[in-house]
Design an enzyme around this catalytic site. Structure first.
Site, PDB file in Angstrom:
ATOM      1  N   GLY A 204       0.760  -0.987  -0.120  1.00 34.12           N
ATOM      2  CA  GLY A 204       0.013  -0.075  -0.269  1.00 34.12           C
ATOM      3  C   GLY A 204       0.690   1.154   0.073  1.00 34.12           C
ATOM      4  O   GLY A 204       2.071   1.151   0.270  1.00 34.12           O
ATOM      5  N   PRO A 206       2.485   4.917   1.094  1.00 37.26           N
ATOM      6  CA  PRO A 206       3.262   5.187   2.294  1.00 37.26           C
ATOM      7  C   PRO A 206       2.185   5.782   3.336  1.00 37.26           C
ATOM      8  O   PRO A 206       1.286   6.612   3.022  1.00 37.26           O
ATOM      9  CB  PRO A 206       4.373   6.156   1.930  1.00 37.26           C
ATOM     10  CG  PRO A 206       4.364   6.385   0.579  1.00 37.26           C
ATOM     11  CD  PRO A 206       3.131   5.679  -0.089  1.00 37.26           C
ATOM     12  N   GLY A 209      -0.370   2.720   7.289  1.00 39.04           N
ATOM     13  CA  GLY A 209      -0.658   1.905   8.428  1.00 39.04           C
ATOM     14  C   GLY A 209      -0.129   0.484   8.478  1.00 39.04           C
ATOM     15  O   GLY A 209      -0.508  -0.382   9.208  1.00 39.04           O
ATOM     16  N   LYS A 210       0.826   0.183   7.364  1.00 43.64           N
ATOM     17  CA  LYS A 210       1.440  -1.321   7.095  1.00 43.64           C
ATOM     18  C   LYS A 210       2.281  -1.554   8.464  1.00 43.64           C
ATOM     19  O   LYS A 210       1.921  -2.933   8.946  1.00 43.64           O
ATOM     20  CB  LYS A 210       2.156  -1.242   5.894  1.00 43.64           C
ATOM     21  CG  LYS A 210       1.422  -1.130   4.917  1.00 43.64           C
ATOM     22  CD  LYS A 210       2.215  -1.223   3.647  1.00 43.64           C
ATOM     23  CE  LYS A 210       3.221  -0.234   3.284  1.00 43.64           C
ATOM     24  NZ  LYS A 210       2.784   1.193   3.360  1.00 43.64           N
ATOM     25  N   THR A 211       2.934  -0.495   8.755  1.00 42.69           N
ATOM     26  CA  THR A 211       3.924  -0.858  10.164  1.00 42.69           C
ATOM     27  C   THR A 211       3.058  -1.238  11.303  1.00 42.69           C
ATOM     28  O   THR A 211       3.256  -2.142  12.163  1.00 42.69           O
ATOM     29  CB  THR A 211       5.264   0.059  10.065  1.00 42.69           C
ATOM     30  OG1 THR A 211       5.680   0.226   8.739  1.00 42.69           O
ATOM     31  CG2 THR A 211       6.056  -0.311  11.190  1.00 42.69           C
ATOM     32  N   HIS A 425      -8.149  34.332 -10.788  1.00 45.04           N
ATOM     33  CA  HIS A 425      -7.879  33.038 -10.995  1.00 45.04           C
ATOM     34  C   HIS A 425      -8.590  32.144 -10.316  1.00 45.04           C
ATOM     35  O   HIS A 425      -9.105  31.107 -10.906  1.00 45.04           O
ATOM     36  CB  HIS A 425      -5.981  33.022 -10.821  1.00 45.04           C
ATOM     37  CG  HIS A 425      -5.573  31.866 -11.258  1.00 45.04           C
ATOM     38  ND1 HIS A 425      -4.914  31.594 -12.294  1.00 45.04           N
ATOM     39  CD2 HIS A 425      -5.669  30.464 -10.584  1.00 45.04           C
ATOM     40  CE1 HIS A 425      -4.434  30.225 -12.374  1.00 45.04           C
ATOM     41  NE2 HIS A 425      -5.125  29.531 -11.452  1.00 45.04           N
ATOM     42  N   GLU A 426      -8.653  32.344  -9.001  1.00 46.92           N
ATOM     43  CA  GLU A 426      -9.189  31.341  -8.200  1.00 46.92           C
ATOM     44  C   GLU A 426     -10.621  31.355  -8.440  1.00 46.92           C
ATOM     45  O   GLU A 426     -11.403  30.103  -8.388  1.00 46.92           O
ATOM     46  CB  GLU A 426      -8.778  31.521  -6.684  1.00 46.92           C
ATOM     47  CG  GLU A 426      -7.502  31.501  -6.357  1.00 46.92           C
ATOM     48  CD  GLU A 426      -6.783  30.294  -6.771  1.00 46.92           C
ATOM     49  OE1 GLU A 426      -7.388  29.258  -6.658  1.00 46.92           O
ATOM     50  OE2 GLU A 426      -5.649  30.272  -7.025  1.00 46.92           O
ATOM     51  N   HIS A 429     -11.419  29.256 -11.371  1.00 45.42           N
ATOM     52  CA  HIS A 429     -11.389  27.711 -11.299  1.00 45.42           C
ATOM     53  C   HIS A 429     -12.733  27.296 -10.663  1.00 45.42           C
ATOM     54  O   HIS A 429     -13.478  26.499 -11.030  1.00 45.42           O
ATOM     55  CB  HIS A 429     -10.408  27.318 -10.171  1.00 45.42           C
ATOM     56  CG  HIS A 429      -9.037  27.016 -10.779  1.00 45.42           C
ATOM     57  ND1 HIS A 429      -8.557  26.607 -11.690  1.00 45.42           N
ATOM     58  CD2 HIS A 429      -8.104  27.680 -10.015  1.00 45.42           C
ATOM     59  CE1 HIS A 429      -7.465  26.480 -11.870  1.00 45.42           C
ATOM     60  NE2 HIS A 429      -6.862  27.194 -10.919  1.00 45.42           N
TER      61      HIS A 429
HETATM   62  P1  ADP Z   1       3.429   2.556   6.666  1.00 46.29           P
HETATM   63  O1  ADP Z   1       2.016   1.945   5.679  1.00 46.29           O
HETATM   64  O2  ADP Z   1       4.258   3.652   5.279  1.00 46.29           O
HETATM   65  O3  ADP Z   1       4.171   1.622   7.344  1.00 46.29           O
HETATM   66  P2  ADP Z   1       2.803   3.229   9.263  1.00 46.29           P
HETATM   67  O4  ADP Z   1       2.118   2.174   9.849  1.00 46.29           O
HETATM   68  O5  ADP Z   1       4.145   3.805   9.636  1.00 46.29           O
HETATM   69  O6  ADP Z   1       2.613   3.577   7.498  1.00 46.29           O
HETATM   70  O7  ADP Z   1       1.861   4.714   9.666  1.00 46.29           O
HETATM   71  C1  ADP Z   1       2.393   5.892  10.213  1.00 46.29           C
HETATM   72  C2  ADP Z   1       1.590   6.598  11.186  1.00 46.29           C
HETATM   73  O8  ADP Z   1       0.281   6.930  10.539  1.00 46.29           O
HETATM   74  C3  ADP Z   1       0.970   5.674  12.151  1.00 46.29           C
HETATM   75  O9  ADP Z   1       2.046   5.391  13.273  1.00 46.29           O
HETATM   76  C4  ADP Z   1      -0.071   5.998  12.937  1.00 46.29           C
HETATM   77  O10 ADP Z   1      -0.008   7.172  13.700  1.00 46.29           O
HETATM   78  C5  ADP Z   1      -0.882   6.660  11.660  1.00 46.29           C
HETATM   79  N1  ADP Z   1      -1.991   5.696  10.796  1.00 46.29           N
HETATM   80  C6  ADP Z   1      -1.685   5.281   9.553  1.00 46.29           C
HETATM   81  N2  ADP Z   1      -2.721   4.387   9.396  1.00 46.29           N
HETATM   82  C7  ADP Z   1      -3.572   4.257  10.608  1.00 46.29           C
HETATM   83  C8  ADP Z   1      -4.963   3.879  10.882  1.00 46.29           C
HETATM   84  N3  ADP Z   1      -5.512   2.861   9.849  1.00 46.29           N
HETATM   85  N4  ADP Z   1      -5.301   4.177  12.092  1.00 46.29           N
HETATM   86  C9  ADP Z   1      -4.497   4.833  12.954  1.00 46.29           C
HETATM   87  N5  ADP Z   1      -3.410   5.490  12.737  1.00 46.29           N
HETATM   88  C10 ADP Z   1      -2.827   5.334  11.635  1.00 46.29           C
HETATM   89 ZN    ZN Z   2      -5.034  27.698 -10.681  1.00 44.45          ZN
HETATM   90 MG    MG Z   3       6.275   1.298   7.343  1.00 44.74          MG
END
Ligand code: ADP
Ligand code: ZN
Ligand code: MG
Length: 633
Positions: A204, A206, A209-211, A425-426, A429
């Site tokens: 997914g 960056p 919330g993967k980590t 301009h704005e 749009h």
């Molecule tokens: P990555 O997908 O890049 O590993 P991380 O897991 O490091 O992303 O997420 C970074 C931060 O974003 C987390 O520490 C959290 O605070 C926030 N975050 C991301 N997704 C969620 C979620 N689904 N619920 C709550 N917090 C989230």
């Molecule tokens: Zn513009």
């Molecule tokens: Mg990560």
């Protein structure tokens, strides 16, 4: 994550010990425990001898030392030795005890010890300490344990995260829970004859919330959890990464059932492309990983999780069944997900009860979890700055803009003439957006400059988050983007550099319509561009002959031209509304979507008295989008 407890710096203790010993030897012993030495001249010595004051004299090659009769044993008088043949007589006469002291031959064993063994031992100890210190700094842990994996082990809720901390992402949670269930009830699956999956890949963009999910699963699974980052396998020495992989899997096998999590796996799992000068070390590490994953039999109860935002860069061998065969998408949150994430993070700050999370979620389309967490934090910072007792809606709304467009540049000097151009301009749009049926109205328009370089911007609203875009919607979007420049042309009969960002965006959309979305007759359903790095912004690269590339360019240009023409026409037909709205914006600097629509409707009502134009389409309930294009560089 809770780090391993940092080792107390051993070196520090050794240095302290050495300093203390030095201090005792050089300062304390000499001052408190050594005899006092008085240097005297030879004449004084003879005088003292003649006066019969001395009790004992010691003679060495170059010096003589004497003790005084009835004096303190600790008082020693020292003088240089003069070649005095009478000395012995004089001493005899004075009846002093005297002797020539021959310098002692040191014990050979002791001298061997002090000259050889001791320095070598000291060097050895220092060397050990140094290597250990360096080893620690290189992430290697112990000098003696090169090649040991330094995966951090967590058991149960040591990461301090659980599924309650991860909002939304229900599908990912479900898939992960299924894996955990494999670990807890293997019999059920065995009875059915099902094989345990070996690995799952979290993919997914960056910040989604993967980590975080991996940490949460460590808390939920209640089995040992090894966490390591892909880059930690990449070492200075060839072969080290492979050794680490071996060690990691050995440890995991000992602790089974358990979960191994390899974050940012693309660091080692990149495609082996067979190019010359490829990264041997990385390939060895990858090969080791592949064979270790094969070596596991499913029954062992080790599940390997990995996370990446570049799945397409991974080696195909990693993704085949039996390795990371499950792919768990962790996508950008939808509106409900965003609301939930905002609520989860809102719990950590002092939130005013009146805060409307739903409105915030609607205003942040396209934001990742990390950005939402950041928005809450920026809001809290602003509340502190302004002395609010709790975080208020206004704080959060401002912080959304801060995250999109940077801080307000209060000091920016913009001449009134330029301000007028920006306002037109704005409004250009916004008006084009509002006048087109399929294009979303606006949420907010502002001409307060921001630190990201935007001199003003229009926050767009997507009425509802649709998963499909119609061709007309895309075309209308390009029209809206062209609206800014068109208004400038119409009103000032000149153009400015302020549309660079618009031009870039319009081109991007038009191009994708031609090359990837099959929205032109000429190219029908032929893909002429491929996108790499879908989750990281996506760089497109052409995949067609030169002739086709030319035809594509021509087609892209014609789409943009007709969109520009349409925008210009729309604005020309509604010139009076454009003027009214621009004047209002110029006065207020920031107007909301409602204000804008009210003014527009009022102007339309006036016109209806003289019915020359058809009535405008109904505007839906607003849901602004984060990709509010920052106009005016
Ligand atoms: P990555 O997908 O890049 O590993 P991380 O897991 O490091 O992303 O997420 C970074 C931060 O974003 C987390 O520490 C959290 O605070 C926030 N975050 C991301 N997704 C969620 C979620 N689904 N619920 C709550 N917090 C989230
Ligand atoms: Zn513009
Ligand atoms: Mg990560």
């Amino acid at each position: 994550m809770t780090e391993n407890k940092p080792k107390r710096p051993l070196l520090y203790y050794y240095v302290m010990a050495i300093l203390i010993i030095l201090c005792i030897n050089t300062v304390i012993v000499p001052t408190f425990f050594s005899p006092k030495v008085h240097e005297i001249s030879y004449t004084t010595f003879l005088d003292m001898l003649n006066d019969n004051k001395l009790s004992k004299v010691e003679i060495t090659d170059k010096r003589m030392a004497a003790l005084v009769k009835d004096g303190d044993e600790q008082e020693i008088y020292v003088t240089g030795r003069i070649d005095d043949p009478d000395l012995v007589n004089r001493l005899m006469q004075a009846k002093v005890e005297f002797a020539q002291v021959v310098p002692k031959e040191p014990n050979p064993i002791v001298s061997f010890f002090t000259n050889w063994v001791l320095p070598i031992a000291i060097f050895f100890i220092l060397g050990q300490l140094f290597m250990r210190y360096m080893g620690g700094r290189m992430g290697g842990g112990n000098f003696m344990s090169f090649g040991k994996s330094n995966a951090k082990i967590y058991v149960e809720a040591q990461t301090g995260k659980s599924f309650a901390d991860v909002a939304g992402q229900d599908e990912a949670k479900e898939a992960l829970m299924e894996l955990v269930d494999f670990l807890h009830n293997p019999e059920r699956y065995k009875a059915m004859g099902a094989n345990m999956p070996k690995g799952a890949l979290l993919v997914g963009p960056p910040g989604t919330g993967k980590t975080l999910l991996a940490k949460a699963i460590a808390g939920e699974a209640k089995v040992p959890f090894f966490s390591i980052s892909g880059s930690e396998f990449v070492e200075m020495f060839v072969g080290m990464g492979a050794a680490r992989v071996r060690d990691l899997f050995k440890q995991a096998a000992e602790k089974a059932p358990c979960i191994v999590f390899i974050d940012e796996i693309d660091a080692i799992g990149k495609k082996r492309d067979g190019q010359l000068g490829g990264n041997d070390e990385r390939e060895q590490t990858l090969n080791q990983l592949l064979s270790e994953m094969d070596g596991f039999d499913g029954g062992k109860g080790v599940v390997i999780l990995a996370a990446t935002n570049r799945p397409e860069a991974l080696d195909k061998a990693l993704l085949r069944p039996g390795r990371f065969d499950r792919r768990i998408p962790v996508e950008l949150p939808d509106m409900r997900g965003r609301e939930a994430i905002l609520q989860v993070h809102g719990k950590d700050v002092k939130m005013d009860p009146s805060v409307d999370y739903n409105a915030l979620a609607r205003a942040t389309a396209g934001a990742s979890g990390a950005e939402l967490a950041n928005i809450i934090n920026e809001g809290a910072l602003r509340a502190v700055k302004l002395g609010h007792p709790a975080v208020q809606q206004a704080d959060l709304e401002e912080s959304i803009e801060v995250v999109i467009a940077g801080y307000q540049r209060k000091g920016a000097v913009i001449s009134p003439e330029e301000k007028k151009v920006i306002a037109y301009h704005e409004i250009g749009h916004a008006l084009v957006a509002a006048l087109q049926k399929n294009s979303a109205p606006v949420h907010k328009i502002t001409i307060i400059p921001r630190t990201n370089g935007a001199l003003g911007y229009t926050m767009q609203i997507a009425e509802n988050e649709s998963v499909l875009m119609k061709k007309e919607e895309l075309f209308n979007k390009i029209c809206t983007i062209c609206g800014g420049r068109s208004a400038e042309e119409l009103v000032f009969a000149s153009i400015t550099s302020g549309a660079a960002n618009d031009i870039e965006q319009a081109t991007k959309i038009a191009r994708s319509m031609v090359t990837r979305l099959g929205m032109t007759e000429e190219f029908d359903m032929m893909a002429t561009e491929v996108i790499s790095n879908v989750y990281l912004g996506g760089d497109a690269s052409l995949q067609c002959s030169d002739g086709t590339a030319q035809a594509i360019d021509a087609k892209v240009l014609s789409i943009i031209k007709s969109a520009h023409e349409k925008a210009r026409q729309l604005l020309a037909d509604n010139r009076d509304k454009l003027d009214k709205l621009a004047a209002y914006l110029l006065e207020k600097e920031t107007i909301t979507g409602e204000e804008f629509m009210r003014l527009l409707h009022a102007a339309q009502a006036e016109e209806e008295k003289a019915p020359s134009l058809p009535p405008l389409a109904q505007q839906g309930s607003p849901a602004p989008s984060l990709n509010a294009e920052a106009a005016q560089q």
